[in-house]
Design an enzyme around this catalytic site. Structure first.
Site, short mmCIF file in Angstrom:
data_model
loop_
_atom_site.label_atom_id
_atom_site.label_comp_id
_atom_site.label_asym_id
_atom_site.label_seq_id
_atom_site.Cartn_x
_atom_site.Cartn_y
_atom_site.Cartn_z
N LYS A 1 -7.96 0.73 3.95
CA LYS A 1 -7.31 0.57 2.64
C LYS A 1 -6.26 -0.54 2.69
O LYS A 1 -5.81 -0.94 3.78
CB LYS A 1 -6.66 1.89 2.24
N TYR B 1 21.05 -20.25 1.61
CA TYR B 1 21.48 -19.83 0.27
C TYR B 1 22.71 -18.94 0.34
O TYR B 1 22.81 -18.07 1.20
CB TYR B 1 20.36 -19.05 -0.42
C1 LIG Z 1 -3.60 6.05 5.23
C2 LIG Z 1 -4.10 7.38 5.59
C3 LIG Z 1 -4.33 7.72 6.93
C4 LIG Z 1 -3.95 6.81 8.08
O1 LIG Z 1 -2.60 6.99 8.43
P1 LIG Z 1 -1.99 6.18 9.67
O2 LIG Z 1 -0.63 6.74 9.83
O3 LIG Z 1 -1.97 4.75 9.25
O4 LIG Z 1 -2.89 6.43 10.80
C5 LIG Z 1 -4.92 8.94 7.19
N1 LIG Z 1 -5.22 9.80 6.19
C6 LIG Z 1 -4.98 9.52 4.90
C7 LIG Z 1 -5.33 10.52 3.86
C8 LIG Z 1 -4.41 8.31 4.56
O5 LIG Z 1 -4.17 8.04 3.27
#
Ligand SMILES: *Cc1c(COP(=O)(O)O)cnc(C)c1O
Length: 355
Positions: A30, A252
């Site tokens: 994702k 800045y």
């Molecule tokens: C993003 C996500 C993960 C992965 O989590 P990490 O801490 O990046 O390993 C696992 N399960 C769900 C439901 C997620 O949304």
């Protein structure tokens, strides 16, 4: 430039698999694979990954359009009823986290049933059905001809990276109690931290994200977390050099003032390239492989670094902002955020170079 080391990615994924040999390991890709490039990451893992996890159907469609043929789990399920039809056609798996999502599947007019994951709220209180609702929801899903036989029951940990917390154990107890009465269901719990640190959470499906990108979810040293290899190295170069006197200001708002005669290197990277504007003075930046402190405020396209103590810096010298030699977690700590955020918010402006 963000160099993406696909062999490191495959090695980290293989580590997730080897730590849980009895589980299936589904990489989370994702959010553009946590900033690394979703299609490239999915393709690099295509031989190892039995399925992928994404947040929404747009991401899943992008993977399908790129020729990825494994199942793709929509971690937040559908956002509207018509997405169920697309999911059925495209072979997406659907997380079901609430009653409208459940009803949309049961009432859908689809030719082939979908694979469903039932989300339980075991204590994080963000998504999922309450434990007491689960038997009824499970029954109505498994009775529906729109749902494939093997329902996976899943939950997510709120504090898995915190060894001092007993919350993971509490969530585990709640989860196990909730699923105890179901025969032959499949289950899924573990994220990166629990894959690395809690074998008792490994179930039929594990869901590693951050760890496959080579960063440890733990704030402290951890045997398995320390075996991960950074996948993204964010780099740039020195584009200008100058000597200033004590009392002169840099950048800045003149936020930083030299306390001694100083050599300032300007680096061609800024918040427009995903380097956090909140990075305070003293944030480490590697110039020629040596840590030097950030000084002055971060601009859109540039930062300034104090290289007074470094001999022989010249224009064009290489700079690493995080990656191979400087863990992204260290930079994140200075900025009061997580490496997760720094990686994930990496803008498209930054070219990804895959090796
Ligand atoms: C993003 C996500 C993960 C992965 O989590 P990490 O801490 O990046 O390993 C696992 N399960 C769900 C439901 C997620 O949304």
């Amino acid at each position: 430039m963000a160099t993406i080391d696909l062999q490191a990615l495959r090695d980290n994924f293989a580590l997730a698999q080897s730590l849980a040999p009895d589980s299936q390991t589904m990489p989370m890709v994702k959010a553009n694979a946590y900033g690394h490039g979703m299609v490239e990451v999915a393709q690099a893992l295509a031989e190892q990954a039995p399925a992928y996890g994404v947040a929404c159907i747009e991401e899943a469609l992008e993977l399908r359009d790129a020729g990825i043929c494994q199942p793709i789990l929509l971690l937040e399920g559908t956002f509207s009823a018509d997405e169920v039809n697309t999911a059925a056609l495209k072979g997406f798996w659907l997380m079901v986290e609430n009653h409208p999502q459940k009803d949309a599947i049961i009432n859908a007019d689809i030719a082939q049933p979908v694979n469903v994951w039932l989300g339980i709220d075991s204590g994080m209180h963000r998504l999922g059905f309450l434990p007491e609702e689960v038997p009824e929801v499970y029954r109505s899903l498994s009775d529906s001809r729109n749902v494939n036989d093997q329902i996976v029951v899943a939950s997510h940990f709120a504090c898995a990276e915190d060894f001092d917390s007993d919350f993971t154990a509490q969530q585990l107890t709640t989860f196990d109690k909730t699923v105890a009465d179901f025969d032959s269901i499949k289950t899924s719990l573990a994220n990166s931290a629990s894959i690395l640190g809690r074998p008792d959470t490994h179930r039929d499906w594990n869901r590693p994200g951050y760890m496959i990108y080579g960063a440890s979810p733990f704030a402290q040293a951890q045997e398995n977390g320390d075996r991960l290899k950074p996948v993204m190295t964010l780099s740039s170069a020195v584009i200008s050099l100058r000597s200033i006197s004590a009392g002169e200001k840099v950048g800045y708002s003149g936020k930083w003032c030299a306390e001694r005669p100083s050599t300032i290197a300007t680096i061609g990277i800024g918040y427009g390239d995903g380097y956090p504007r909140t990075a305070p003075k003293g944030t480490p930046v590697l110039v020629n492989g040596i840590e030097c402190p950030l000084v002055g405020s971060v601009s859109m396209d540039m930062i300034t670094v104090d290289v007074t103590d470094l001999e022989g810096v010249t224009i064009g010298d290489p700079v690493e902002l995080w990656g191979n030699q400087l863990p992204v977690n260290r930079v994140a700590e200075h900025c009061a955020t997580l490496g997760y955020e720094l990686l994930t918010r990496m803008p498209l402006r930054v070219p990804r170079v895959y090796k």
